[in-house]
Design a protein around this motif. Structure first.
Motif, PDB file in Angstrom:
ATOM      1  N   SER A 168      80.853  -2.038  82.088  1.00  0.00           N
ATOM      2  CA  SER A 168      79.782  -2.695  81.327  1.00  0.00           C
ATOM      3  C   SER A 168      79.373  -4.023  81.959  1.00  0.00           C
ATOM      4  O   SER A 168      78.616  -4.777  81.379  1.00  0.00           O
ATOM      5  CB  SER A 168      80.226  -2.912  79.876  1.00  0.00           C
ATOM      6  N   ARG A 174      73.857  -6.157  83.107  1.00  0.00           N
ATOM      7  CA  ARG A 174      74.812  -6.186  81.996  1.00  0.00           C
ATOM      8  C   ARG A 174      74.642  -4.901  81.197  1.00  0.00           C
ATOM      9  O   ARG A 174      73.548  -4.375  81.078  1.00  0.00           O
ATOM     10  CB  ARG A 174      74.576  -7.401  81.085  1.00  0.00           C
ATOM     11  N   GLY A 175      75.727  -4.399  80.663  1.00  0.00           N
ATOM     12  CA  GLY A 175      75.687  -3.155  79.910  1.00  0.00           C
ATOM     13  C   GLY A 175      76.204  -2.009  80.761  1.00  0.00           C
ATOM     14  O   GLY A 175      76.595  -2.197  81.917  1.00  0.00           O
ATOM     15  N   PRO A 176      76.266  -0.802  80.208  1.00  0.00           N
ATOM     16  CA  PRO A 176      76.837   0.346  80.912  1.00  0.00           C
ATOM     17  C   PRO A 176      76.184   0.597  82.268  1.00  0.00           C
ATOM     18  O   PRO A 176      74.961   0.586  82.395  1.00  0.00           O
ATOM     19  CB  PRO A 176      76.578   1.509  79.953  1.00  0.00           C
ATOM     20  N   HIS A 221      82.193  -2.029  74.978  1.00  0.00           N
ATOM     21  CA  HIS A 221      80.831  -1.621  74.634  1.00  0.00           C
ATOM     22  C   HIS A 221      80.883  -0.754  73.384  1.00  0.00           C
ATOM     23  O   HIS A 221      81.613   0.230  73.339  1.00  0.00           O
ATOM     24  CB  HIS A 221      80.195  -0.840  75.793  1.00  0.00           C
ATOM     25  N   ALA A 230      75.585   5.591  76.825  1.00  0.00           N
ATOM     26  CA  ALA A 230      76.031   4.668  77.870  1.00  0.00           C
ATOM     27  C   ALA A 230      76.064   5.373  79.224  1.00  0.00           C
ATOM     28  O   ALA A 230      75.621   4.819  80.236  1.00  0.00           O
ATOM     29  CB  ALA A 230      77.413   4.112  77.523  1.00  0.00           C
TER      30      ALA A 230
END
Length: 102
Positions: free
Chosen positions: A39, A47-49, A86, A93
């Motif tokens: 993530s 940023r994030g999956p 997450h 994702a």
């Protein structure tokens, strides 16, 4: 304590630069993705999956194929090898990571 189930089978298991880095806690709705789905990472502005940057892969094609497996996991919490926890469907994702990697 919940038992950790392998994600995928021996021939198609989740893969990243460390092929033994993932597991599922099905009763808890948790996927431990290790480095196969992260993530965040200090070398990535995203940023994030996402997948780790390509420089960390031994086999990018197999790493991307791991997303197919993770899209079949019915979990709502992702514990990645890098980046924060997450919350949200792991299926989504994995799809997001695939879109970013395309």
């Amino acid at each position: 304590m919940n038992e950790v189930d392998a994600v995928g089978d021996a021939d198609e298991g989740v893969f990243a630069h460390d092929p033994h880095s993932s597991g599922e806690l099905p009763e808890a709705g948790v996927l431990v993705s290790g480095d196969a789905l992260v993530s965040g990472h200090p070398t990535s502005p995203t940023r994030g999956p996402q997948l780790l940057p390509e420089m960390f892969d031994k086999d990018r094609e197999r790493t991307r194929a791991s997303l197919d497996i993770m899209e079949r996991v019915a979990a709502d919490v992702l514990l990645p090898g890098h980046g924060p926890l997450h919350r949200g469907p792991v299926r989504e994702a994995a799809r997001r990571a695939r879109d970013l990697a395309s």
